[in-house]
Design a protein around this motif. Structure first.
Motif, PDB file in Angstrom:
ATOM      1  N   ALA A 589     -40.627 -33.775  11.121  1.00 31.64           N
ATOM      2  CA  ALA A 589     -40.608 -32.661  11.670  1.00 31.64           C
ATOM      3  C   ALA A 589     -39.393 -31.877  12.350  1.00 31.64           C
ATOM      4  CB  ALA A 589     -41.493 -33.408  12.585  1.00 31.64           C
ATOM      5  N   SER A 596     -43.266 -23.913  17.940  1.00 36.83           N
ATOM      6  CA  SER A 596     -43.549 -24.887  16.895  1.00 36.83           C
ATOM      7  C   SER A 596     -43.683 -25.915  16.182  1.00 36.83           C
ATOM      8  CB  SER A 596     -44.169 -22.827  16.270  1.00 36.83           C
ATOM      9  OG  SER A 596     -42.727 -22.928  15.893  1.00 36.83           O
ATOM     10  N   VAL A 597     -43.912 -26.946  15.671  1.00 31.80           N
ATOM     11  CA  VAL A 597     -44.192 -27.078  14.872  1.00 31.80           C
ATOM     12  C   VAL A 597     -44.144 -27.713  13.410  1.00 31.80           C
ATOM     13  CG1 VAL A 597     -44.251 -30.731  14.759  1.00 31.80           C
ATOM     14  CG2 VAL A 597     -44.439 -28.712  17.714  1.00 31.80           C
ATOM     15  N   THR A 598     -43.790 -27.754  12.752  1.00 32.22           N
ATOM     16  CA  THR A 598     -43.860 -28.082  11.019  1.00 32.22           C
ATOM     17  C   THR A 598     -43.403 -29.333  10.228  1.00 32.22           C
ATOM     18  OG1 THR A 598     -41.412 -27.330  10.986  1.00 32.22           O
ATOM     19  CG2 THR A 598     -43.993 -25.532  11.221  1.00 32.22           C
ATOM     20  N   PHE A 599     -44.206 -29.282   9.588  1.00 33.88           N
ATOM     21  CA  PHE A 599     -43.303 -30.979   8.859  1.00 33.88           C
ATOM     22  C   PHE A 599     -42.498 -30.243   7.168  1.00 33.88           C
ATOM     23  CE2 PHE A 599     -46.585 -32.371  11.850  1.00 33.88           C
ATOM     24  CZ  PHE A 599     -45.921 -33.449  12.401  1.00 33.88           C
ATOM     25  N   ASP A 601     -41.727 -30.139   4.072  1.00 31.05           N
ATOM     26  CA  ASP A 601     -42.575 -30.646   2.326  1.00 31.05           C
ATOM     27  C   ASP A 601     -41.431 -30.629   1.343  1.00 31.05           C
ATOM     28  OD1 ASP A 601     -43.708 -30.867   0.331  1.00 31.05           O
ATOM     29  OD2 ASP A 601     -43.098 -28.460  -0.543  1.00 31.05           O
ATOM     30  N   SER A 626     -33.404 -25.141  17.510  1.00 31.67           N
ATOM     31  CA  SER A 626     -35.006 -26.293  16.429  1.00 31.67           C
ATOM     32  C   SER A 626     -34.713 -28.180  16.978  1.00 31.67           C
ATOM     33  CB  SER A 626     -34.723 -25.845  14.841  1.00 31.67           C
ATOM     34  OG  SER A 626     -34.832 -24.779  14.545  1.00 31.67           O
ATOM     35  N   ARG A 648     -50.128 -36.948  11.663  1.00 35.14           N
ATOM     36  CA  ARG A 648     -49.282 -35.856  12.137  1.00 35.14           C
ATOM     37  C   ARG A 648     -49.795 -34.650  12.640  1.00 35.14           C
ATOM     38  NH1 ARG A 648     -46.546 -33.746   6.605  1.00 35.14           N
ATOM     39  NH2 ARG A 648     -45.484 -35.599   6.126  1.00 35.14           N
ATOM     40  N   GLU A 649     -51.499 -34.278  13.059  1.00 33.45           N
ATOM     41  CA  GLU A 649     -51.317 -33.982  13.986  1.00 33.45           C
ATOM     42  C   GLU A 649     -51.709 -34.265  16.129  1.00 33.45           C
ATOM     43  OE1 GLU A 649     -53.292 -30.754  16.229  1.00 33.45           O
ATOM     44  OE2 GLU A 649     -52.740 -30.565  13.654  1.00 33.45           O
ATOM     45  N   ARG A 652     -47.573 -33.688  16.320  1.00 36.18           N
ATOM     46  CA  ARG A 652     -47.728 -32.373  16.581  1.00 36.18           C
ATOM     47  C   ARG A 652     -48.079 -31.662  18.379  1.00 36.18           C
ATOM     48  NH1 ARG A 652     -47.981 -27.872  13.060  1.00 36.18           N
ATOM     49  NH2 ARG A 652     -48.853 -29.464  11.733  1.00 36.18           N
ATOM     50  N   GLU A 656     -45.100 -30.682  20.871  1.00 37.37           N
ATOM     51  CA  GLU A 656     -45.407 -29.441  21.681  1.00 37.37           C
ATOM     52  C   GLU A 656     -44.442 -29.316  23.332  1.00 37.37           C
ATOM     53  OE1 GLU A 656     -49.129 -28.271  21.181  1.00 37.37           O
ATOM     54  OE2 GLU A 656     -48.936 -27.857  18.922  1.00 37.37           O
TER      55      GLU A 656
END
Length: 827
Positions: A589, A596-599, A601, A626, A648-649, A652, A656
């Motif tokens: 992640a 904000s959190v992204t994963f 690809d 980051s 993942r949720e 996330r 935060e």
């Protein structure tokens, strides 16, 4: 005649004085026969004892016996009319009263009083002498109190409980004759019977009677209201049976049950010893101390059998409990050494391996320990101790220590039953202590392995701010197959690694150590992430083939690695570039500076050693600040099945939060991992940094040997600008050698770059595909000493390949500047 009418007639005609008593067991079999019963039914005792009550009745009433027995059990007794059968077969009508008669050993019997319903039989006006003669031989204590609860009569059997003969009790209350018992509770039962007329059967009472003031005794009392011919209360008739042995047996069983529940709940030696002391106080003793051998506390292996040489014995107080504060502290505290002189009872028990007890201690004897607080040894009398038991702590034929039980003044001395109970308690605890000792030894070995496998601390570098958290699922060893690492690379870059090996415990940890070592070796070659994983995959598969065992077989670290996962990330703080590849492992992640959190690809490659398509890498650029969160799948697991999206949720939301990176890392694991994890968990968080423009300098050079001198001068000016004049000579030599090699052995443009971080890095990029090799020239050779000088004058050097060619680099430490023996090297 109805049942109620029959009961009324029985009450009116029943003559207690003329009644014939006999004893029945719970099944209605005659166990006691009297002369009055013999005269009534003409049976001698030899023929009557052992007969069923039904055999003494007519056929019609014999059928009622099972129902009468059940009513006696339910109501505590029965009163009514029966037709008995004499020995000659003649029937005789009798009034019967059956009541409970508990025995001292705890057995249950029934007292049956049979009174012949003959014309002119006397009523309730019998003399006291006749009444006393009827009950004088009863095996239970019997007494009658009036409506003011004052004694008006008692039998001789009641004297066994103290309080004097019957004549001395007359006119007294219960509290007057038994001050050690709870008189209010007993008299409350009497008042209840007087008011309601309901009998109370089997009321148990515990206390200290006058006949045994130091011993806690238990009694079973039954209360029945006495009434006159008009049904008015005259007083209370009650019986007393000593059930102390049954009460003590229940206490012993309860104590052993508590021991089973309380002792050995953990594999901690000190806690287990303290649990033994806590269970035994106050139920068995007033003071309990547990002293274990120091070798036991260290988890050492012991020689079976009792101790032979007690001169070198070191015992340490590991557990203790007392009913009164200050008693154990006056001698030896927990964690302190307990030293006993040779020949003392504790040493004799250690030597012989057998328990010992003394009902009465000499009050003037001093405590056996020689090293006490304050330097003064108290006497047993000063500590208020008068009885003792010492039981060796032995398990699997090995002596581990001793447990000492004391009683204070005011309690009865220890007896043989107490000693057997203490042995049972200590033997149960000893197994737990030995298990804890063995666990301590294994855990210490496991922790040594753990310290050698996982990073003690993350290395210092300027590319990222990093924090890690590791939590194993195996509580026994504290080890698992998950791991993490941070590896500094050339050019101020770092490699971030997270991986996991199937399984838990020491086998998985050993396999993890092999993988971590292999990854570090491959990282030193400066390979791209996908190539690192490809080499690692080949290594695991080859190792499994060579061992020739099934994957995951016990004792096979190589096969344990088959199916392992790994995520390898390389971050460059110069331009923020980040490349990564995964082998059967979750993608990381990314927490951006705005929260904000992204994963990522990230293409998923196959797990290590199982074969499959080639590994693929992704490239991305990270904004400064980051945060990369690399984790194993145990962080998201919720049992055998779990949804990736749901996991993942949760991750996330946990990422935060704000705050220091160390705290955030622990908070994420605490929020997502249950108290008993389903799987091992490793989390590595890295907040990216960027090197400032003033820390990097680069120049493009033409492949002209005449420009080597210009490259040296350019590098010298940059060092002067950075204030690193001490490194001028070495840097000139390094630049000259690396640039010259690039011009001589490669074609195309050349790029020189200097990086000032924790070290001064000198890099030369060329388009060549061959790596230089360090030579060791002979003294007669005219060349070939360039890279040898570079290796001797710099902290480290190497080569890494990039899409445009290769980079030869060398580092000089900025934290350990020292004078270099250049002249000696040039000779």
């Amino acid at each position: 005649m109805g049942e109620h009418e029959e009961y009324g007639v029985a009450r009116q005609r029943f003559d207690v004085a003329d009644a014939a008593p006999l004893l029945l067991d719970p099944q209605g079999v005659v166990t006691g026969w009297t002369g009055e019963a013999g005269r009534l039914l003409a049976y001698p005792a030899a023929e009557a004892v052992g007969r069923k009550l039904a055999d003494l009745l007519t056929a019609e009433d014999a059928q009622r016996v099972p129902d009468l027995v059940e009513r006696c059990r339910r109501d505590g007794g029965w009163t009514g009319l029966l037709t008995a059968r004499r020995r000659d077969g003649q029937p005789v009508r009798v009034a019967a009263r059956i009541t409970s008669a508990e025995e001292a050993h705890g057995g249950a019997r029934w007292l049956a009083l049979l009174s012949e319903l003959a014309a002119g039989a006397p009523g309730w006006d019998m003399s006291r002498t006749v009444l006393e003669r009827m009950v004088s031989d009863a095996p239970v204590g019997i007494a009658i109190v009036d409506t003011d609860l004052r004694f008006v009569w008692s039998n001789a059997a009641l004297e066994q409980f103290g309080g004097g003969p019957p004549a001395r009790r007359l006119g007294l209350r219960f509290a007057d004759v038994q001050p050690g018992l709870d008189a209010q509770a007993v008299e409350a039962q009497m008042r209840h019977v007087l008011v309601t007329g309901e009998p109370v059967v089997g009321y148990e009472h515990v206390g200290h009677v006058l006949s045994a003031p130091l011993r806690e005794t238990a009694h079973m009392l039954s209360f029945t209201r006495l009434e006159d011919d008009r049904g008015r209360p005259m007083g209370v008739y009650y019986t007393v049976v000593d059930i102390t042995e049954r009460h003590r047996a229940r206490q012993r069983l309860a104590l052993l049950d508590r021991a089973n529940e309380s002792i050995g709940r953990s594999l901690d030696l000190t806690r287990t010893a303290q649990e033994l002391a806590d269970v035994a106080v106050p139920g068995l003793a007033d003071l309990v101390t547990v002293d274990l051998l120091e070798t036991v506390l260290r988890g050492a292996e012991l020689t079976p059998g009792p101790l032979v040489d007690t001169h070198q014995v070191a015992l340490r107080r590991t557990g203790q409990r007392a009913t009164e504060e200050g008693v154990p502290e006056a001698v030896v505290g927990i964690g302190e050494v307990a030293t006993y002189p040779a020949g003392s009872p504790p040493i004799r028990c250690l030597t012989a391996g057998r328990p010992w007890h003394a009902e009465r201690l000499d009050p003037l004897d001093r405590v056996w320990v020689t090293d006490v607080r304050g330097g003064r040894r108290s006497t047993f009398s000063e500590l208020g101790l008068h009885s003792v038991m010492i039981v060796p702590v032995r398990a699997r034929g090995t002596t581990l220590g001793i447990t000492t039980f004391f009683r204070r003044h005011g309690r009865e001395p220890f007896d043989e039953e107490d000693l057997r109970l203490a042995e049972d308690l200590v033997s149960r605890a000893a197994v737990c202590v030995d298990n804890a000792r063995r666990y301590t030894r294994e855990r210490d070995a496991a922790l040594v392995l753990q310290r050698s496998l996982l990073p003690h601390r993350l290395p210092e570098q300027d590319a990222v701010e990093a924090a890690a958290c590791y939590r194993p699922a195996d509580e026994l060893t504290g080890l698992g197959g998950d791991w993490y690492d941070l590896i500094p690379l050339s050019g101020a870059r770092v490699a971030l690694v997270v991986g996991e090996v199937p399984g838990h415990g020491i086998d998985a940890a050993a396999a993890m150590g092999q993988l971590r070592t292999a990854v570090r070796t491959l990282a030193a070659q400066d390979l791209p992430p996908e190539e690192v994983l490809a080499h690692l995959d080949d290594l695991v598969a080859r190792s499994a083939r060579e061992e020739g065992a099934e994957p995951g077989a016990a004792g096979s670290a190589g096969t344990q690695c088959v199916g392992a996962g790994c995520l390898y990330v390389v971050y460059d703080p110069v331009d923020g570039g980040c490349s990564m590849a995964a082998a059967g492992h979750p993608a990381p992640a990314v927490v951006l500076p705005d929260g904000s959190v992204t994963f990522v690809d990230l293409p998923q490659g196959p797990p290590l050693g199982v074969g499959g398509p080639p590994f693929e890498a992704v490239e991305l650029s990270l904004v400064e600040g980051s945060t990369l969160a690399l984790h194993t799948d145990g962080l998201l697991a919720r049992g055998e099945t779990w949804a990736v999206d749901a996991g993942r949720e949760r991750l996330r939301r946990a990422l935060e939060g704000a705050g220091p990176l160390d705290a955030r890392c622990r908070n994420v694991v605490d929020a997502l991992v249950p108290a008993r994890p389903y799987d091992d968990v490793a989390l590595l968080m890295a907040r990216t940094k960027r090197l400032g423009t003033e820390q990097v300098a680069a120049w493009d050079l033409d492949p002209d040997p005449a420009l080597v001198a210009d490259a040296r001068r350019t590098a010298t000016r940059q060092l002067s600008h950075w204030g690193l004049d001490e490194l001028t000579f070495t840097t000139e030599l390094v630049v000259s050698e690396l640039v010259t090699n690039a011009i001589r052995h490669a074609t195309g443009p050349i790029r020189l770059r200097l990086i000032r971080e924790r070290a001064l890095v000198c890099e030369v990029l060329d388009s060549g595909a061959t790596a230089p090799h360090l030579r060791h020239p002979r003294t007669t050779d005219e060349g070939g000493r360039g890279l040898l000088l570079v290796s001797q004058l710099t902290q480290r050097w190497g080569t890494r390949f990039v899409p445009d060619g290769k980079i030869i680099w060398a580092e000089q430490s900025l934290t350990e500047l020292a004078e270099l023996p250049v002249a000696a090297l040039l000779e």
